[in-house]
Design an enzyme around this catalytic site. Structure first.
Site, PDB file in Angstrom:
ATOM      1  N   GLN A   1      30.088 -25.992 -63.987  1.00  0.00           N
ATOM      2  CA  GLN A   1      31.297 -25.274 -63.580  1.00  0.00           C
ATOM      3  C   GLN A   1      32.342 -25.317 -64.699  1.00  0.00           C
ATOM      4  O   GLN A   1      32.684 -26.384 -65.201  1.00  0.00           O
ATOM      5  CB  GLN A   1      31.850 -25.926 -62.294  1.00  0.00           C
ATOM      6  CG  GLN A   1      33.044 -25.201 -61.693  1.00  0.00           C
ATOM      7  CD  GLN A   1      32.687 -23.813 -61.171  1.00  0.00           C
ATOM      8  OE1 GLN A   1      31.667 -23.623 -60.536  1.00  0.00           O
ATOM      9  NE2 GLN A   1      33.534 -22.833 -61.465  1.00  0.00           N
TER      10      GLN A   1
ATOM     11  N   LYS B   1      29.197 -22.769 -53.509  1.00  0.00           N
ATOM     12  CA  LYS B   1      27.880 -22.555 -54.119  1.00  0.00           C
ATOM     13  C   LYS B   1      26.841 -23.464 -53.478  1.00  0.00           C
ATOM     14  O   LYS B   1      25.732 -23.050 -53.158  1.00  0.00           O
ATOM     15  CB  LYS B   1      27.959 -22.791 -55.636  1.00  0.00           C
ATOM     16  CG  LYS B   1      28.679 -21.671 -56.365  1.00  0.00           C
ATOM     17  CD  LYS B   1      29.038 -22.033 -57.804  1.00  0.00           C
ATOM     18  CE  LYS B   1      29.909 -20.930 -58.406  1.00  0.00           C
ATOM     19  NZ  LYS B   1      30.461 -21.268 -59.717  1.00  0.00           N
TER      20      LYS B   1
ATOM     21  N   ASP C   1      23.686 -19.057 -64.764  1.00  0.00           N
ATOM     22  CA  ASP C   1      24.953 -18.364 -64.999  1.00  0.00           C
ATOM     23  C   ASP C   1      24.772 -17.257 -66.040  1.00  0.00           C
ATOM     24  O   ASP C   1      25.643 -16.396 -66.188  1.00  0.00           O
ATOM     25  CB  ASP C   1      26.002 -19.364 -65.526  1.00  0.00           C
ATOM     26  CG  ASP C   1      27.167 -19.546 -64.576  1.00  0.00           C
ATOM     27  OD1 ASP C   1      27.306 -18.727 -63.655  1.00  0.00           O
ATOM     28  OD2 ASP C   1      27.939 -20.508 -64.763  1.00  0.00           O
TER      29      ASP C   1
END
Ligand code: NDP
Length: 313
Positions: free
Chosen positions: A102, A58, A125
């Site tokens: 994460q 990422k 997200d």
């Protein structure tokens, strides 16, 4: 023998590359017109090896498209209060437009609480209830990257969705549920299946578009797939032994070599040979849904940055 197939491959890798290029162009324009460089910060707590790889990818992808990219690596014993403080600090930092924590977080940390602490406008997200609520209500907002990527892929390949029967197997908050809502938004008739569904093969094999997000290697065999269906395979699993590799991929030399030389090849939730036998179009594993997740994360970050200066498209 490897199955000969006329099924069309829905190439997630190529589509992701195109999205990366569009995002890079958007970043350059935002910088030029508004003096703003989109910033993405990924928070990683602990040493989970898979998470470390995801975070590195990422970080690298965000830098490549011209974003200010940062990964905050916190030790595994970081307390929930410290994680929440970190998120609040990022919420207040105007150079950060996207925050991604994460998952999974270490045991004892309430992931939902962490997600709900992220400012909804920075929740790239798309997991914050504010954003999932807006998705459900049909309002604009940040959409969960994997389902968003799947819809983008189907649209770019002009897969007809309106009026079609889409069957989603899996009802997780990060894939199955948002995917079902997005398909509904495209005017599909949607059925959501899960571990308690009765006659799963019967329902799945009535799908024009079958989407598997189950987490069980090659579970979807031919009896689940209507001939001519479009099949989207979200699952990712390692295949480490040659016998299983042969059962799944026949005499596919490339796959066998991967197992022999690199120790593994990847398979999804759908049996790859059965999928090729039955589907009219399909997403491969790897190179299907996987690459789109990061591409849409970058797109979401660009969108958040644009919105921060009132330049949303
Ligand atoms: P979850 O484990 O959160 O959800 C799995 C879902 O599948 C659940 O709803 C579960 O039902 C259902 N399920 C499990 N077993 C069966 C069964 N035998 N029959 C029918 N339904 C079943 O997984 P995720 O949604 O997070 O991920 C799904 C897959 O997608 C995984 O392989 C994951 O690795 C992959 N993934 C890939 C991504 C990518 O970028 N390509 C991103 C995210 C995930 P129930 O709710 O009843 O338990």
């Amino acid at each position: 023998m490897q199955t000969e197939s006329s099924a069309r491959k829905l190439d997630g890798k190529a589509t992701a590359k195109a999205i990366h290029q569009e995002v890079a162009k958007g970043c350059a324009e935002l910088q030029e017109n508004h003096g703003v460089r989109p910033g993405l910060t990924v928070v990683l707590v602990g040493e989970d090896p898979a998470s470390q790889i995801y975070v590195r990818n990422k970080e690298k992808s965000a830098t490549e498209v011209g974003m200010k990219s940062e990964a905050l690596r916190l030790p595994a014993d970081t307390s929930e209060a410290e994680i929440l403080d970190t998120v609040r600090r990022l919420n207040d930092d105007p150079s950060v437009h996207g925050i991604l924590v994460q998952l999974p977080l270490p045991e004892g940390v309430d992931s939902q609480k962490v997600i709900e602490t992220i400012a909804p406008e920075k929740d790239v997200d798309g997991f914050h209830p504010y954003n999932t609520g807006r998705l459900l209500t049909g309002l604009p907002g940040l959409v969960s990257c994997t389902p968003f990527g799947i819809i983008e892929l189907l649209k770019r390949y002009e897969v007809p969705m309106s009026g079609k029967h889409a069957v989603v197997i899996g009802r997780s908050n990060i894939v199955g549920k948002p995917l079902a809502v997005l398909l509904l938004r495209e005017n599909c008739t949607v059925t959501i299946c899960h571990s308690r569904t009765q006659d799963l093969p019967g329902i799945a094999s009535s799908a024009d578009i079958l989407l598997a997000a189950i987490g069980r290697p090659a579970m979807i065999t031919r009896e689940y797939i209507k001939p001519g269906a479009v099949v989207v395979d979200v699952g990712i699993h390692r295949v480490e032994d040659e016998a299983t590799c042969r059962e799944l991929f026949g005499d596919n030399e490339r796959r066998l070599r991967a197992v022999q030389k690199r120790g593994a090849t990847l398979v999804g939730d759908v049996h790859p040979q059965h999928m090729l036998e039955r589907a009219s179009a399909y997403t491969p594993v790897p190179g299907g849904v996987g690459p789109l997740t990061i591409a849409l994360l970058l797109q979401n970050t660009l969108q958040a940055a644009r919105e921060s200066v009132g330049a949303a498209s």
